[in-house]
Design an enzyme around this catalytic site. Structure first.
Site, PDB file in Angstrom:
ATOM      1  N   LYS A  25       0.865  -1.196   0.000  1.00 16.81           N
ATOM      2  CA  LYS A  25       0.000   0.000   0.000  1.00 16.81           C
ATOM      3  C   LYS A  25       0.891   1.232   0.000  1.00 16.81           C
ATOM      4  CE  LYS A  25      -4.421   0.860   0.003  1.00 16.81           C
ATOM      5  NZ  LYS A  25      -5.493   0.031  -0.570  1.00 16.81           N
ATOM      6  N   ASP A  68      -6.547   4.314  -5.157  1.00 19.81           N
ATOM      7  CA  ASP A  68      -7.321   4.137  -3.924  1.00 19.81           C
ATOM      8  C   ASP A  68      -7.999   5.485  -3.662  1.00 19.81           C
ATOM      9  OD1 ASP A  68      -7.514   1.876  -1.664  1.00 19.81           O
ATOM     10  OD2 ASP A  68      -7.520   3.801  -0.660  1.00 19.81           O
TER      11      ASP A  68
END
Ligand code: NAD
Length: 386
Positions: free
Chosen positions: A107, A147
């Site tokens: 991430k 995201d």
């Protein structure tokens, strides 16, 4: 991210410890899986449109790559923290394992607010992020994706920078690209549709006809919009959605007892998923507090905004009518709330299954890019639903 006292990484570790105890996992493996294998912190200096210089803080966390290259999105958010990124990377490892795709967990993020940045400034941040990490990411190491507050446009800038530096064509470096530039048909819909595929299966288990159900949704961005689209197609009725109001710096819930009209609301929503309050009022929506979505007398709750939204406090507000919660967002429910939900016997579809449609379709995009071969939308969504 939403509350300074809340630490998402501690929450992810507590979730992990609970399961590690059940599995009686040995201490070495436990230590390895409790923490990321690699963590990068760096500065991204850019020239702003007014000629001044500003430095943004960027992160990438690679939690585990035992099953394949790391995979996970990049968030742009003013309250981004390294612990949020570490938690999200950890959840990505679990998610890829649950849907059994050959990828690990990663991430990334940048502390910034795209609401206040021009497109050119955002482009500089994207290119700077890649320049800092070019040796540590790539189709065989770590594959980013969009995201919260990043889009296919951001992915394209990042890909362009990566290809410029490495001197080749590597569309499999990043996913969530625009269709026509190596993106996959179906990727935009994938996460929201995936949420509803899991809802459909859970309703079968519970012997409930979707046509007889109502839902309340938190968030009105990519995940929520497509979840609502498919849920409506299945015959379900959404009575409210909530979204963040950038001007007022609070969330609002927009309610219509007869059912919200998705296309009508999309017409008054900005590119960050913010609904225009005054226009919603004019269209007959009741405008309630941001937290009110959770109090509604509905069958299904779909938290599709951010982490730390269903807490020990807010879980007490959940109506007796609620039978099912599907976590479209990552980490929306704290362990204290999990306890309450379990005691109340509400069927919970956890994030790493409910929202795994996004990474599954990203994997399909990677496969197509790496093979120079493209599938039709029905084929992609059909594979997702298998
Ligand atoms: P997005 O930026 O498109 O939308 C976020 C939405 O949440 C917006 O409508 C925003 O207004 C709303 N929101 C933010 N704070 C809020 C608050 N306090 N109260 C009410 N609404 C609020 O983001 P997205 O891509 O839809 O992602 C949403 C969640 O799903 C995140 O947790 C993300 O990590 C997760 N997720 C996204 C994907 C994907 O493919 N996009 C995949 C898996 C998981």
């Amino acid at each position: 991210m939403s509350n300074s006292a809340f630490n998402p990484f501690e929450m992810a570790q507590a979730q992990f410890d609970k399961v590690a105890d059940i599995l009686d996992l040995d201490s070495g493996l436990r230590e390895l899986l409790r923490n990321p294998i690699r963590e990068y912190h760096f500065s991204i200096p850019i020239r702003m449109d007014d000629g001044t210089h500003k430095v943004f803080q960027g992160f990438r966390v690679q939690h585990n790559d035992a099953r394949g290259p790391c995979k996970g999105g990049i968030r742009f958010h003013p309250q981004e923290t390294i612990d949020t990124v570490k938690a999200l990377a950890t959840w990505m490892t679990w998610k890829c394992a649950v849907v059994d795709i050959p990828l690990g967990g990663g991430k990334g993020g940048v502390i910034c607010d795209p609401h206040n940045l021009s497109m050119y400034e955002q482009e500089q941040i994207c290119r700077g992020w890649v320049r800092q990490l070019v040796r540590n990411v790539g189709p065989l190491q770590d594959v980013p994706a969009p995201d919260v507050m990043t889009s296919s446009q951001h992915m394209l800038w990042m890909l362009d920078e990566y290809e410029k530096i490495t001197g080749g064509k590597f569309p499999g470096f990043i996913t969530g690209k625009p269709v026509g530039m190596g993106g996959s048909l179906g990727r935009t819909e994938a996460t929201g549709f995936g949420v509803i595929y899991t809802v459909r299966e859970a309703l079968k288990e519970l012997e409930i006809n979707p046509k007889n159900t109502t839902a309340a949704v938190q968030g009105f961005g990519n995940v929520a919009q497509y979840a609502i689209r498919l849920y409506n197609q299945m015959g379900g009725k959404v009575v409210c959605v909530s979204s963040w109001d950038q001007n007022d710096q609070v969330g609002y819930t927009f309610k219509k007892e007869s059912g919200i009209d998705l296309d009508e609301l999309l017409g008054i929503t900005d590119r960050f998923g913010g609904i225009e309050k005054d226009k919603a009022e004019n269209l007959g929506y009741e405008v309630l507090d941001g937290d009110d979505w959770i109090k509604q007398d509905v069958d299904i709750l779909l938290p599709c905004a951010l982490e730390n939204q269903i807490t020990g406090e807010t879980a007490k507000l959940i109506s007796k009518k609620v039978k099912l919660i599907a976590e479209g967002a990552n980490g929306p429910t704290t362990p204290e709330a999990d306890k309450i939900i379990e005691e109340r016997n509400i069927f919970m579809i956890p994030d790493f299954l409910a929202n795994a449609g996004g990474v599954t379709c990203s994997y399909f995009e990677q496969v197509q890019c790496n093979m120079n071969y493209y599938w039709e939308k029905d084929e992609v969504l059909g594979k997702l639903d298998v």
